[in-house]
Design an enzyme around this catalytic site. Structure first.
Site, PDB file in Angstrom:
ATOM      1  N   HIS A 253       4.052  -4.881   7.372  1.00 48.80           N
ATOM      2  CA  HIS A 253       5.307  -4.172   7.045  1.00 48.80           C
ATOM      3  C   HIS A 253       6.562  -5.046   6.980  1.00 48.80           C
ATOM      4  O   HIS A 253       7.353  -4.910   6.045  1.00 48.80           O
ATOM      5  CB  HIS A 253       5.531  -3.010   8.025  1.00 48.80           C
ATOM      6  CG  HIS A 253       4.720  -1.813   7.677  1.00 48.80           C
ATOM      7  ND1 HIS A 253       5.251  -0.607   7.299  1.00 48.80           N
ATOM      8  CD2 HIS A 253       3.381  -1.650   7.625  1.00 48.80           C
ATOM      9  CE1 HIS A 253       4.278   0.244   7.035  1.00 48.80           C
ATOM     10  NE2 HIS A 253       3.132  -0.362   7.233  1.00 48.80           N
TER      11      HIS A 253
ATOM     12  N   ASP B 198      -3.938   4.462   4.605  1.00 48.53           N
ATOM     13  CA  ASP B 198      -3.983   4.700   3.157  1.00 48.53           C
ATOM     14  C   ASP B 198      -5.167   4.012   2.470  1.00 48.53           C
ATOM     15  O   ASP B 198      -5.370   4.163   1.269  1.00 48.53           O
ATOM     16  CB  ASP B 198      -2.677   4.166   2.529  1.00 48.53           C
ATOM     17  CG  ASP B 198      -2.491   2.677   2.802  1.00 48.53           C
ATOM     18  OD1 ASP B 198      -2.915   2.202   3.873  1.00 48.53           O
ATOM     19  OD2 ASP B 198      -1.934   1.966   1.941  1.00 48.53           O
TER      20      ASP B 198
ATOM     21  N   THR C 100       6.055   1.069   2.059  1.00 43.43           N
ATOM     22  CA  THR C 100       5.329  -0.172   1.748  1.00 43.43           C
ATOM     23  C   THR C 100       3.946   0.080   1.141  1.00 43.43           C
ATOM     24  O   THR C 100       3.270  -0.872   0.758  1.00 43.43           O
ATOM     25  CB  THR C 100       5.171  -1.046   3.013  1.00 43.43           C
ATOM     26  OG1 THR C 100       4.522  -0.262   4.016  1.00 43.43           O
ATOM     27  CG2 THR C 100       6.508  -1.542   3.530  1.00 43.43           C
TER      28      THR C 100
ATOM     29  N   ASP D 166      12.388   0.499   6.617  1.00 39.34           N
ATOM     30  CA  ASP D 166      11.003   0.897   6.409  1.00 39.34           C
ATOM     31  C   ASP D 166      10.977   2.419   6.465  1.00 39.34           C
ATOM     32  O   ASP D 166      11.601   3.022   7.353  1.00 39.34           O
ATOM     33  CB  ASP D 166      10.132   0.298   7.534  1.00 39.34           C
ATOM     34  CG  ASP D 166       8.654   0.418   7.223  1.00 39.34           C
ATOM     35  OD1 ASP D 166       8.185   1.561   7.035  1.00 39.34           O
ATOM     36  OD2 ASP D 166       7.969  -0.611   7.150  1.00 39.34           O
TER      37      ASP D 166
ATOM     38  N   ASN E 261      -0.687  -3.852  -0.482  1.00 38.05           N
ATOM     39  CA  ASN E 261      -0.217  -5.127  -1.057  1.00 38.05           C
ATOM     40  C   ASN E 261      -1.374  -5.886  -1.689  1.00 38.05           C
ATOM     41  O   ASN E 261      -1.232  -6.475  -2.764  1.00 38.05           O
ATOM     42  CB  ASN E 261       0.454  -5.980   0.030  1.00 38.05           C
ATOM     43  CG  ASN E 261       1.694  -5.292   0.561  1.00 38.05           C
ATOM     44  OD1 ASN E 261       2.656  -5.092  -0.173  1.00 38.05           O
ATOM     45  ND2 ASN E 261       1.666  -4.881   1.817  1.00 38.05           N
TER      46      ASN E 261
HETATM   47  O1  LIG Z   1      -4.739 -14.993   4.203  1.00 37.97           O
HETATM   48  C1  LIG Z   1      -3.931 -14.113   3.877  1.00 37.97           C
HETATM   49  C2  LIG Z   1      -4.082 -12.759   4.251  1.00 37.97           C
HETATM   50  C3  LIG Z   1      -3.130 -11.853   3.818  1.00 37.97           C
HETATM   51  N1  LIG Z   1      -2.074 -12.268   3.073  1.00 37.97           N
HETATM   52  C4  LIG Z   1      -1.038 -11.312   2.628  1.00 37.97           C
HETATM   53  O2  LIG Z   1      -0.887 -10.282   3.590  1.00 37.97           O
HETATM   54  C5  LIG Z   1      -0.598  -9.063   2.944  1.00 37.97           C
HETATM   55  C6  LIG Z   1      -1.571  -8.022   3.465  1.00 37.97           C
HETATM   56  O3  LIG Z   1      -1.073  -6.762   3.126  1.00 37.97           O
HETATM   57  P1  LIG Z   1      -1.995  -5.486   2.887  1.00 37.97           P
HETATM   58  O4  LIG Z   1      -3.038  -5.775   1.907  1.00 37.97           O
HETATM   59  O5  LIG Z   1      -1.093  -4.357   2.529  1.00 37.97           O
HETATM   60  O6  LIG Z   1      -2.745  -5.262   4.241  1.00 37.97           O
HETATM   61  P2  LIG Z   1      -2.293  -4.974   5.761  1.00 37.97           P
HETATM   62  O7  LIG Z   1      -1.683  -6.153   6.328  1.00 37.97           O
HETATM   63  O8  LIG Z   1      -3.511  -4.463   6.438  1.00 37.97           O
HETATM   64  O9  LIG Z   1      -1.225  -3.768   5.568  1.00 37.97           O
HETATM   65  C7  LIG Z   1      -0.887  -2.615   6.300  1.00 37.97           C
HETATM   66  O10 LIG Z   1       0.247  -2.098   5.574  1.00 37.97           O
HETATM   67  C8  LIG Z   1      -0.013  -1.752   4.204  1.00 37.97           C
HETATM   68  C9  LIG Z   1       1.287  -1.334   3.551  1.00 37.97           C
HETATM   69  O11 LIG Z   1       1.825  -0.244   4.184  1.00 37.97           O
HETATM   70  C10 LIG Z   1      -1.080  -0.658   4.143  1.00 37.97           C
HETATM   71  O12 LIG Z   1      -1.385  -0.367   2.797  1.00 37.97           O
HETATM   72  C11 LIG Z   1      -2.325  -1.120   4.893  1.00 37.97           C
HETATM   73  O13 LIG Z   1      -3.300  -0.089   4.916  1.00 37.97           O
HETATM   74  C12 LIG Z   1      -1.970  -1.523   6.316  1.00 37.97           C
HETATM   75  O14 LIG Z   1      -3.120  -1.983   7.005  1.00 37.97           O
HETATM   76  C13 LIG Z   1      -0.735  -9.283   1.454  1.00 37.97           C
HETATM   77  O15 LIG Z   1       0.545  -9.405   0.850  1.00 37.97           O
HETATM   78  C14 LIG Z   1      -1.467 -10.615   1.357  1.00 37.97           C
HETATM   79  O16 LIG Z   1      -1.101 -11.390   0.233  1.00 37.97           O
HETATM   80  C15 LIG Z   1      -1.930 -13.592   2.690  1.00 37.97           C
HETATM   81  O17 LIG Z   1      -0.993 -13.976   1.987  1.00 37.97           O
HETATM   82  N2  LIG Z   1      -2.878 -14.476   3.119  1.00 37.97           N
END
Ligand SMILES: O=c1ccn([C@@H]2O[C@H](COP(=O)(O)OP(=O)(O)O[C@H]3O[C@H](CO)[C@@H](O)[C@H](O)[C@H]3O)[C@@H](O)[C@H]2O)c(=O)[nH]1
Length: 456
Positions: free
Chosen positions: A19, A374, A142, A120, A354
């Site tokens: 987030h 989600d 987000t 947020d 994302n």
């Molecule tokens: O080695 C890595 C791993 C992750 N990322 C970044 O980390 C972010 C991960 O975001 P997301 O895919 O949304 O996962 P979560 O971190 O699990 O996000 C939480 O928040 C999101 C937005 O609210 C929700 O959709 C998810 O379900 C919730 O788990 C992305 O931008 C990736 O590019 C990197 O750059 N490198």
């Protein structure tokens, strides 16, 4: 036109998972587009700020953005149980006083009253706080448009399905909500169906507060969901602004993580490598990790694995050693660039929003293993609506289910169809961010909205 030196945008982060990062990216983007005289204050817990702001709560190259720490609600000497919801519950217990107190201190210190709250969307209390101060509240959601629409329809869903009802039919579709006929009860976030935890009550409060926001901003783009979903959102919210896919600021060395990931990828043929990441919050359970490792080894698929949880790395130590000539494991990968790399052929993902958006902009098919929130809805859209990826048989990783999923996406005819579909969606995204595209225009409106109130 406002006297911009009096404009002070106070951004409030929800300090968990991914987030805080997209909110900070949005603040950076706004700060770059606004006059340098506009002040941006970014309020977040100390632990989260330390990761985002390398130097004394400032960002190199962004003189008009400053970070401020708010209390995280963790009592001194507290020992965590390991339940991931515990820090969230403690933080919720400290809100909204922690943000309110710190904002008052900052206004006092700087002599600059807040002229807009950009938060947020989870931080429901901002509706009241902004109204009390007499300034607009802009909420940043987000995740994607479908889950926010479902949250806004929580009362309708509960009236139809019953709360905490064991007899809910998991296969029933939500065709009683506009545009949701593909979504099943099983896809719903538990927090919509069970309003009995601090986190689910937060989301419910958010669903009641969001119609009071001057605008709700999403990292999404027009055309990605059924018009009926967009229309339902428009009927419930004052303004909805899709501003994505959001551009990513250039990565620093740490964010670049695996360092030589990209050159390592370049040594492989086109579409040969599986990229694996489950976002910032979770690691699959040990039997599922083993199933994934078994299939990669058996099928000799080169892989790049972003494996974040060092405490679980020993579970795959043998596999990582045996496969070190074909695979690469890193703690953090430059994901946006990895997903756009021609040597990557599939993204094994938990379907965080994302990740899904980055996969679309990278043109990358997905194998989906959602876990919570989600993610199940995103999997449904990816597999059944957009047809740009597949789920795994039975919903969790097994060697046989995964083998089929890799065959379909990487080696089968259907893989070509999936790539075609993802290309069409990517085109929509590209059009949205053109000079006259809807996301570009929405972003301009957003700049106007957050900077158009001054203190006088
Ligand atoms: O080695 C890595 C791993 C992750 N990322 C970044 O980390 C972010 C991960 O975001 P997301 O895919 O949304 O996962 P979560 O971190 O699990 O996000 C939480 O928040 C999101 C937005 O609210 C929700 O959709 C998810 O379900 C919730 O788990 C992305 O931008 C990736 O590019 C990197 O750059 N490198």
């Amino acid at each position: 036109m406002s006297a911009e030196k009096n404009v002070h945008v106070a951004a409030f982060a929800f300090p968990f998972g991914s987030h805080p990062t997209p909110l900070l990216h949005l603040v950076q983007r706004l700060a770059a587009a606004a006059s340098p005289a506009v002040r941006f204050s970014y309020f977040n817990t100390a632990g989260s700020n330390r990761k985002l702001f390398p130097a004394a709560n400032l960002l190199p190259g962004h003189d008009n953005i400053k970070a401020y720490d708010v209390e995280d609600g963790v009592p001194e000497g507290h020992v965590f149980s390991g339940n991931p919801l515990e820090p969230i519950g403690l933080f919720i217990g400290a809100t909204p006083q922690n943000f309110k107190k710190r904002l008052e201190e900052v206004v006092e210190e700087t002599g600059s009253k807040a002229t807009c709250l950009l938060t947020d969307a989870f931080l429901w209390f901002a509706a009241e706080m902004a109204e009390e101060i007499g300034i607009p509240w802009v909420a940043f959601w987000t995740a994607g448009p479908t889950p926010i629409s479902l949250h806004l329809n929580t009362d309708v869903i509960l009236a139809k399905l019953g709360q905490n009802d064991d007899k809910q039919n998991q296969d029933q579709t939500l065709d009683f909500i506009p545009g949701m006929s593909a979504v099943h009860v099983a896809d719903l976030p538990q927090e919509i169906l069970h309003l009995d935890t601090p986190f689910s009550r937060l989301l419910y409060s958010m669903s009641l507060a969001l119609p009071r926001a001057a605008a709700v901003v999403l990292n999404s783009f027009d055309g990605i969901v059924d018009a009926a979903v967009e229309n339902d959102l428009k009927s419930k919210l004052r303004k909805i602004l899709n501003v994505g896919p959001s551009p990513h600021p250039p990565l620093n060395e740490e964010e670049r993580g695996g360092g030589d990931c990209l050159s390592w990828l370049s040594n492989h043929p086109a579409a040969a490598v599986a990229y694996i990441s489950f976002g910032t919050m979770l690691t699959p359970p040990p039997p599922e990790l083993s199933a994934l490792a078994e299939v990669l080894e058996e099928k000799k698929i080169p892989y790049l694995w972003s494996f974040r949880d060092n405490s679980k790395r020993h579970l795959l130590e043998g596999f990582f050693e045996r496969t070190s000539s074909v695979g690469k494991v890193v703690e953090w990968a430059p994901q946006v660039e990895v997903l756009a790399h021609s040597s990557v052929g599939v993204f094994v993902t938990h379907c965080g929003w994302n990740s899904v958006v980055e996969s679309i902009t990278g043109g990358m098919p997905m194998i989906c293993r959602p876990f919570f929130g989600d993610q199940m809805i995103n999997r449904r859209l990816v597999e059944d609506v957009w047809r740009i990826g597949v789920g795994v048989e039975g919903g969790s990783f097994s060697a046989s289910g995964l083998a089929k999923a890799f065959d379909v996406v990487m080696f089968g005819e259907k893989g070509k169809e999936i790539r075609g579909n993802i290309g069409k969606l990517r085109e929509c995204a590209n059009i949205a961010i053109e000079e006259n595209g809807t996301s570009t225009q929405n972003f301009k409106s957003l700049v106007g909205l957050v900077t158009s109130y001054d203190q006088d």
